[in-house]
Design a protein around this motif. Structure first.
Motif, PDB file in Angstrom:
ATOM      1  N   UNK A  60      44.718  27.708  57.888  1.00 10.87           N
ATOM      2  CA  UNK A  60      43.715  27.244  56.972  1.00 10.87           C
ATOM      3  C   UNK A  60      43.577  25.872  57.098  1.00 10.87           C
ATOM      4  N   UNK A  61      44.319  25.045  57.947  1.00  5.43           N
ATOM      5  CA  UNK A  61      43.935  23.693  57.990  1.00  5.43           C
ATOM      6  C   UNK A  61      44.506  23.338  59.607  1.00  5.43           C
ATOM      7  N   UNK A  62      43.830  22.021  59.912  1.00  2.00           N
ATOM      8  CA  UNK A  62      44.183  21.612  61.220  1.00  2.00           C
ATOM      9  C   UNK A  62      45.837  21.458  61.343  1.00  2.00           C
ATOM     10  N   UNK A  63      46.260  20.792  60.389  1.00  2.26           N
ATOM     11  CA  UNK A  63      47.624  20.459  60.632  1.00  2.26           C
ATOM     12  C   UNK A  63      48.425  21.900  60.725  1.00  2.26           C
ATOM     13  N   UNK A  64      48.101  22.839  60.039  1.00  4.71           N
ATOM     14  CA  UNK A  64      48.958  24.254  60.504  1.00  4.71           C
ATOM     15  C   UNK A  64      48.589  24.780  61.996  1.00  4.71           C
ATOM     16  N   UNK A  65      47.574  24.612  62.256  1.00  3.64           N
ATOM     17  CA  UNK A  65      47.147  24.820  63.842  1.00  3.64           C
ATOM     18  C   UNK A  65      47.925  24.239  64.477  1.00  3.64           C
ATOM     19  N   UNK A  66      48.181  22.867  64.498  1.00  5.06           N
ATOM     20  CA  UNK A  66      48.931  21.924  65.283  1.00  5.06           C
ATOM     21  C   UNK A  66      50.277  22.100  65.300  1.00  5.06           C
ATOM     22  N   UNK A  67      50.801  22.415  64.196  1.00  2.00           N
ATOM     23  CA  UNK A  67      52.309  22.686  64.148  1.00  2.00           C
ATOM     24  C   UNK A  67      52.674  23.978  64.897  1.00  2.00           C
ATOM     25  N   UNK A  68      51.720  25.093  64.402  1.00  2.72           N
ATOM     26  CA  UNK A  68      52.061  26.270  65.575  1.00  2.72           C
ATOM     27  C   UNK A  68      51.936  26.159  66.920  1.00  2.72           C
ATOM     28  N   UNK A  69      50.822  25.296  67.256  1.00  2.00           N
ATOM     29  CA  UNK A  69      50.593  25.142  68.711  1.00  2.00           C
ATOM     30  C   UNK A  69      51.762  24.448  69.332  1.00  2.00           C
ATOM     31  N   UNK A  70      52.236  23.318  68.766  1.00  2.00           N
ATOM     32  CA  UNK A  70      53.399  22.697  69.229  1.00  2.00           C
ATOM     33  C   UNK A  70      54.817  23.750  69.350  1.00  2.00           C
ATOM     34  N   UNK A  71      54.815  24.273  68.318  1.00  2.00           N
ATOM     35  CA  UNK A  71      56.025  25.310  68.099  1.00  2.00           C
ATOM     36  C   UNK A  71      55.971  26.321  69.110  1.00  2.00           C
ATOM     37  N   UNK A  72      54.758  26.679  69.498  1.00  2.00           N
ATOM     38  CA  UNK A  72      54.711  27.534  70.952  1.00  2.00           C
ATOM     39  C   UNK A  72      54.645  27.111  72.239  1.00  2.00           C
ATOM     40  N   UNK A 127      59.641  19.562  65.263  1.00  2.00           N
ATOM     41  CA  UNK A 127      59.049  20.749  66.108  1.00  2.00           C
ATOM     42  C   UNK A 127      58.823  20.210  67.661  1.00  2.00           C
ATOM     43  N   UNK A 128      58.114  18.958  67.651  1.00  2.00           N
ATOM     44  CA  UNK A 128      57.686  18.292  68.911  1.00  2.00           C
ATOM     45  C   UNK A 128      59.082  17.859  69.624  1.00  2.00           C
ATOM     46  N   UNK A 129      60.312  17.305  68.870  1.00  2.00           N
ATOM     47  CA  UNK A 129      61.436  17.106  69.624  1.00  2.00           C
ATOM     48  C   UNK A 129      61.843  18.197  70.129  1.00  2.00           C
ATOM     49  N   UNK A 130      62.101  19.495  69.417  1.00  2.00           N
ATOM     50  CA  UNK A 130      62.674  20.681  69.654  1.00  2.00           C
ATOM     51  C   UNK A 130      61.883  21.286  70.992  1.00  2.00           C
ATOM     52  N   UNK A 131      60.605  21.010  70.909  1.00  2.00           N
ATOM     53  CA  UNK A 131      60.099  21.709  72.188  1.00  2.00           C
ATOM     54  C   UNK A 131      59.561  20.755  73.480  1.00  2.00           C
ATOM     55  N   UNK A 132      59.646  19.429  73.102  1.00  2.00           N
ATOM     56  CA  UNK A 132      59.259  18.761  74.274  1.00  2.00           C
ATOM     57  C   UNK A 132      60.147  17.859  74.815  1.00  2.00           C
ATOM     58  N   UNK A 133      61.064  17.349  73.858  1.00  2.00           N
ATOM     59  CA  UNK A 133      61.778  16.603  74.197  1.00  2.00           C
ATOM     60  C   UNK A 133      63.358  16.758  74.428  1.00  2.00           C
TER      61      UNK A 133
END
Length: 206
Positions: A60-72, A127-133
């Motif tokens: 429903x929002x750009x923020x939710x899309x980005x959070x899911x994208x980073x999580x995946x 989420x970014x820390x867990x998937x990237x760093x």
């Protein structure tokens, strides 16, 4: 009561999630290129060749899309076997491969794109820390701990701090200095920064 009133409700149409990975990857590409503030759902829909309505039904929002994208976000070689050459330097250097360099630079661009949102979204920052760093830090830590066990590193050092040095320096070089993070740079960080911090003299091959 009419027949319409007593008729069983039709089940809702099932959502098709088969294109989710493709859409989320498109979102990451747009994020890396434009940054969060300039990114739009329209851009993602165009990149993924999907309808904007489809994206909004799912996110429903750009923020939710980005959070899911980073999580995946794929974590590269996180699950690959750790090298075991008997030398910490060679173990660290052997992890520097062309695909891992490309993957690391893409993730740094994604982190740059997220910069304006990280301070206001704890969920996204986590989420970014867990998937990237964290994946890279955890692999370095595992190599360091094994080096301690075989007596190559003295116990008592702050291994967690040292394990993050290469990532921090790579981010500074790419994002602030605008220079490439290539193999020569990464090997130089190992020899000039990481190994000395661990109390190891780098025996660099001639």
């Amino acid at each position: 009561m009419t027949q319409l009133d007593t008729a069983p409700a039709r089940p809702g149409r099932k959502r098709d999630h088969t294109r989710d990975p493709e859409i989320l990857n498109a979102a990451l590409d747009v994020l890396a290129e434009t940054g969060y503030d300039r990114m739009t759902v329209d851009m993602v829909a165009t990149r993924a060749k999907a309808g904007k309505a489809t994206l909004y039904r799912r996110w429903p929002s750009k923020a939710e899309l980005v959070i899911d994208a980073v999580a995946c976000l794929k974590v590269g070689d996180r699950d690959a076997p750790l090298p075991d050459t008997g030398s910490l330097r060679e173990d660290l250097v052997s992890q520097i491969k062309p695909h891992s360099i490309d993957d690391g630079q893409r993730k740094l661009r994604i982190m740059t794109g997220l910069a304006s949102m990280l301070s206001t979204s704890p969920e996204l920052a986590r989420t970014a820390n867990e998937t990237i760093v964290r994946p890279r830090i955890e692999r370095n830590l595992a190599l360091f701990e094994r080096a301690v066990e075989r007596g190559e590193i003295e116990p008592g050092l702050d291994l967690e701090l040292i394990a993050g040095l290469s990532t921090a320096l790579a981010a500074n070089r790419m994002l602030l200095e605008g220079k490439p993070v290539d193999r020569d740079f990464l090997v130089g960080v190992i020899d000039a920064v990481v190994l000395p911090a661990l109390g190891i003299r780098a025996d660099i091959p001639a």
